[in-house]
Design a protein around this motif. Structure first.
Motif, PDB file in Angstrom:
ATOM      1  N   ALA A 112     -35.214   7.764  23.569  1.00  0.00           N
ATOM      2  CA  ALA A 112     -35.432   7.832  22.124  1.00  0.00           C
ATOM      3  C   ALA A 112     -34.094   8.073  21.444  1.00  0.00           C
ATOM      4  O   ALA A 112     -33.095   8.372  22.092  1.00  0.00           O
ATOM      5  N   GLY A 113     -34.101   7.937  20.102  1.00  0.00           N
ATOM      6  CA  GLY A 113     -32.894   8.222  19.338  1.00  0.00           C
ATOM      7  C   GLY A 113     -32.168   6.970  18.918  1.00  0.00           C
ATOM      8  O   GLY A 113     -32.661   5.853  19.043  1.00  0.00           O
ATOM      9  N   GLY A 114     -30.973   7.178  18.389  1.00  0.00           N
ATOM     10  CA  GLY A 114     -30.169   6.086  17.869  1.00  0.00           C
ATOM     11  C   GLY A 114     -30.246   6.018  16.362  1.00  0.00           C
ATOM     12  O   GLY A 114     -31.089   6.672  15.726  1.00  0.00           O
ATOM     13  N   GLY A 115     -29.349   5.259  15.741  1.00  0.00           N
ATOM     14  CA  GLY A 115     -29.326   5.160  14.289  1.00  0.00           C
ATOM     15  C   GLY A 115     -29.016   6.480  13.617  1.00  0.00           C
ATOM     16  O   GLY A 115     -29.599   6.814  12.584  1.00  0.00           O
ATOM     17  N   GLY A 116     -28.109   7.259  14.210  1.00  0.00           N
ATOM     18  CA  GLY A 116     -27.746   8.556  13.658  1.00  0.00           C
ATOM     19  C   GLY A 116     -28.505   9.714  14.257  1.00  0.00           C
ATOM     20  O   GLY A 116     -28.156  10.880  14.036  1.00  0.00           O
ATOM     21  N   VAL A 117     -29.550   9.428  15.019  1.00  0.00           N
ATOM     22  CA  VAL A 117     -30.335  10.467  15.689  1.00  0.00           C
ATOM     23  C   VAL A 117     -29.833  10.591  17.133  1.00  0.00           C
ATOM     24  O   VAL A 117     -29.639   9.571  17.802  1.00  0.00           O
ATOM     25  N   PRO A 118     -29.599  11.814  17.623  1.00  0.00           N
ATOM     26  CA  PRO A 118     -29.094  11.980  18.989  1.00  0.00           C
ATOM     27  C   PRO A 118     -29.993  11.290  20.016  1.00  0.00           C
ATOM     28  O   PRO A 118     -31.225  11.298  19.890  1.00  0.00           O
ATOM     29  N   TYR A 119     -29.371  10.698  21.020  1.00  0.00           N
ATOM     30  CA  TYR A 119     -30.131  10.012  22.064  1.00  0.00           C
ATOM     31  C   TYR A 119     -30.860  10.989  22.960  1.00  0.00           C
ATOM     32  O   TYR A 119     -30.363  12.077  23.271  1.00  0.00           O
ATOM     33  N   GLN A 120     -32.048  10.595  23.369  1.00  0.00           N
ATOM     34  CA  GLN A 120     -32.740  11.258  24.476  1.00  0.00           C
ATOM     35  C   GLN A 120     -32.745  10.271  25.636  1.00  0.00           C
ATOM     36  O   GLN A 120     -33.048   9.091  25.460  1.00  0.00           O
ATOM     37  N   ASN A 146     -30.598  -8.258  19.906  1.00  0.00           N
ATOM     38  CA  ASN A 146     -31.428  -7.878  18.750  1.00  0.00           C
ATOM     39  C   ASN A 146     -32.851  -7.460  19.148  1.00  0.00           C
ATOM     40  O   ASN A 146     -33.830  -7.924  18.572  1.00  0.00           O
ATOM     41  N   ARG A 147     -32.938  -6.563  20.129  1.00  0.00           N
ATOM     42  CA  ARG A 147     -34.262  -6.137  20.598  1.00  0.00           C
ATOM     43  C   ARG A 147     -34.472  -4.638  20.508  1.00  0.00           C
ATOM     44  O   ARG A 147     -35.579  -4.179  20.285  1.00  0.00           O
ATOM     45  N   THR A 148     -33.422  -3.850  20.740  1.00  0.00           N
ATOM     46  CA  THR A 148     -33.604  -2.420  20.965  1.00  0.00           C
ATOM     47  C   THR A 148     -32.574  -1.593  20.199  1.00  0.00           C
ATOM     48  O   THR A 148     -31.600  -2.116  19.655  1.00  0.00           O
ATOM     49  N   ASN A 149     -32.777  -0.280  20.243  1.00  0.00           N
ATOM     50  CA  ASN A 149     -31.804   0.639  19.652  1.00  0.00           C
ATOM     51  C   ASN A 149     -30.486   0.633  20.432  1.00  0.00           C
ATOM     52  O   ASN A 149     -29.441   1.004  19.887  1.00  0.00           O
ATOM     53  N   VAL A 150     -30.532   0.207  21.679  1.00  0.00           N
ATOM     54  CA  VAL A 150     -29.313   0.168  22.486  1.00  0.00           C
ATOM     55  C   VAL A 150     -28.414  -0.974  22.026  1.00  0.00           C
ATOM     56  O   VAL A 150     -27.220  -0.770  21.776  1.00  0.00           O
ATOM     57  N   ASP A 151     -28.966  -2.179  21.894  1.00  0.00           N
ATOM     58  CA  ASP A 151     -28.102  -3.270  21.432  1.00  0.00           C
ATOM     59  C   ASP A 151     -27.688  -3.055  19.975  1.00  0.00           C
ATOM     60  O   ASP A 151     -26.611  -3.509  19.553  1.00  0.00           O
ATOM     61  N   ALA A 152     -28.487  -2.317  19.203  1.00  0.00           N
ATOM     62  CA  ALA A 152     -28.088  -1.969  17.831  1.00  0.00           C
ATOM     63  C   ALA A 152     -26.854  -1.069  17.843  1.00  0.00           C
ATOM     64  O   ALA A 152     -25.981  -1.189  16.968  1.00  0.00           O
ATOM     65  N   ALA A 153     -26.774  -0.192  18.836  1.00  0.00           N
ATOM     66  CA  ALA A 153     -25.596   0.677  18.963  1.00  0.00           C
ATOM     67  C   ALA A 153     -24.353  -0.130  19.316  1.00  0.00           C
ATOM     68  O   ALA A 153     -23.247   0.174  18.856  1.00  0.00           O
ATOM     69  N   TYR A 154     -24.512  -1.174  20.128  1.00  0.00           N
ATOM     70  CA  TYR A 154     -23.383  -2.062  20.429  1.00  0.00           C
ATOM     71  C   TYR A 154     -22.875  -2.710  19.137  1.00  0.00           C
ATOM     72  O   TYR A 154     -21.669  -2.807  18.903  1.00  0.00           O
ATOM     73  N   ARG A 155     -23.816  -3.175  18.290  1.00  0.00           N
ATOM     74  CA  ARG A 155     -23.409  -3.819  17.041  1.00  0.00           C
ATOM     75  C   ARG A 155     -22.753  -2.824  16.095  1.00  0.00           C
ATOM     76  O   ARG A 155     -21.728  -3.126  15.475  1.00  0.00           O
ATOM     77  N   ALA A 156     -23.327  -1.644  15.998  1.00  0.00           N
ATOM     78  CA  ALA A 156     -22.788  -0.634  15.080  1.00  0.00           C
ATOM     79  C   ALA A 156     -21.373  -0.230  15.481  1.00  0.00           C
ATOM     80  O   ALA A 156     -20.513  -0.010  14.620  1.00  0.00           O
TER      81      ALA A 156
END
Length: 407
Positions: A112-120, A146-156
């Motif tokens: 869980a997490g990502g987008g400014g929220v700490p990862y679990q 473009n599927r998950t919070n993980v690939d979103a972190a790569y883009r960010a």
């Protein structure tokens, strides 16, 4: 360039001659592709070489000197570099990746997490090993998925930006702060794994990746037009590169005369950074067909090539079963993945002519190659249009080429 007679190598020349008009009508006259170049070889001899279309907008035609961005056709080169170091006893397929890249020691699996929220995260069931990088079972991903919070972190984090703030060491450090998609070895996901493998090659060899490629692979194999940048005296040979954009159609992605590939990247991409020519890449294909040797130069043993070109997916699985993202389509049933290549295990399941044991891959700009050791057959196809899965041209080319075999 010397062309052999197709009939001397088991081809029906008339059937082979059908391919160029097909490409012209279906892809050039229709405006689907800007240009095409096709090289077909058997027993290491070129039996067909053709070029159609302008290399640059309003410019001269594509020819045998044209340089193309080969994107993920870089991956077999990086995989070969790793296997050369493996043969020297410096690293193994079962070596945990963090033994060479300690920045990745504390990776966990995203919960869980990502987008400014700490990862679990949850702990890895098994450590990531070198084989996971080679076969894309590492748990890494690509930002374009473009599927998950993980690939979103790569883009960010813009961590795949070749001309950004990160060099290869910074790239590895950034990956060490982002969870994995899954525990290594449990799924298949097309990813930055081979870029990470490039960092392994650098750390183990003590050489920069570009220098290793040039000194240990390209110079010995005579691949003089292949590298991470196009030298100033060759920039006039680099083709324009296009992209299909929804609502806009085909737009210029990278103009040859002003190309990003004309300057050194800060982040050297072992997963997709090379430029090459059809003739250079043909030499690499022939090297693999010859089981690790070309023109009296041997880089790896035949047993190493054998190991690279069999399916390594856990349990003998295929891409259709193991992939949860790209390449999970039914058309990838019967296709496994080796150490740098996709592997055809069952042409019946793949629903396309071919041979068990054929290996292949392509690049995001629609380039592709395949190598069939059963038929001693290889193909290199060049063009410059992204995305690569827009048209079924790779499957069509295979069908046309195999239909021309007469022996």
């Amino acid at each position: 360039m010397k062309l052999a007679k197709p009939e001397n190598h088991g081809f029906d020349a008339a059937r082979l001659a059908r391919i160029d008009p097909y490409l012209k009508t279906r892809y050039l006259d229709s405006g689907k592709l800007p240009h095409v170049q096709l090289l077909i070889a058997r027993n290491g001899e070129i039996v067909h070489f053709s070029s159609q279309g302008a290399a640059r907008e309003g410019g001269a035609p594509v020819d045998e000197t044209t340089i193309f961005r080969i994107a993920s056709m870089t991956k077999p080169v990086t995989s070969l570099a790793f296997m050369m170091l493996l043969e020297e006893g410096l690293v193994g397929l079962d070596t945990p990746v963090h033994h060479v890249l300690p920045e990745l020691k504390n990776l966990g699996v995203f919960k869980a997490g990502g987008g400014g929220v700490p990862y679990q995260t949850t702990p890895l069931a098994e450590p990531m090993r070198m084989i996971d990088l080679l076969r894309h079972t590492s748990g890494f991903t690509y930002s374009f998925q473009n599927r998950t919070n993980v690939d979103a972190a790569y883009r960010a984090g813009k961590i795949e930006d070749w001309h950004g703030n990160l060099d290869l060491d910074g790239f590895i450090a950034a990956l060490g702060e982002i969870p994995l998609e899954f525990s290594p070895g449990t799924e298949w996901n097309y990813s930055v794994s081979t870029d990470v493998l490039g960092a392994v090659v650098e750390r183990v060899s003590g050489m920069k990746l570009g220098a290793f490629f040039e000194q240990r692979i390209f110079a010995p194999l005579g691949m003089h037009d292949t590298g991470f940048t196009v030298p100033a005296d060759k920039t006039d040979r680099l083709a324009d590169c296009w992209a299909m954009v929804q609502g806009k159609g085909r737009v210029m992605y990278d103009r040859g005369a002003e190309s990003a590939w004309s300057r050194e990247p800060r982040l050297v991409s072992g997963g997709g950074g090379l430029v090459s020519t059809a003739l250079d890449y043909h030499r690499l294909c022939t090297f693999f067909l010859n089981k690790g040797e070309l023109g009296g130069t041997r880089l790896v043993s035949r047993k190493t090539v054998d190991l690279m070109t069999v399916n390594h997916l856990p349990g003998g699985s295929d891409l259709h079963a193991m992939s949860q993202s790209l390449f999970s389509e039914t058309t990838n049933a019967g296709a496994g993945f080796g150490l740098g290549f996709a592997i055809t295990m069952d042409p019946v399941k793949a629903m396309i002519p071919g041979s068990p044991g054929e290996y292949y891959w392509g690049g995001m700009f629609s380039t592709s190659f395949f190598i069939d050791p059963v038929e001693q057959l290889s193909m290199v196809f060049m063009t410059q249009l992204s995305p690569s899965m827009l048209y079924p041209i790779r499957r069509e080319l295979k069908t046309l080429i195999y239909s021309a075999l007469a022996d």
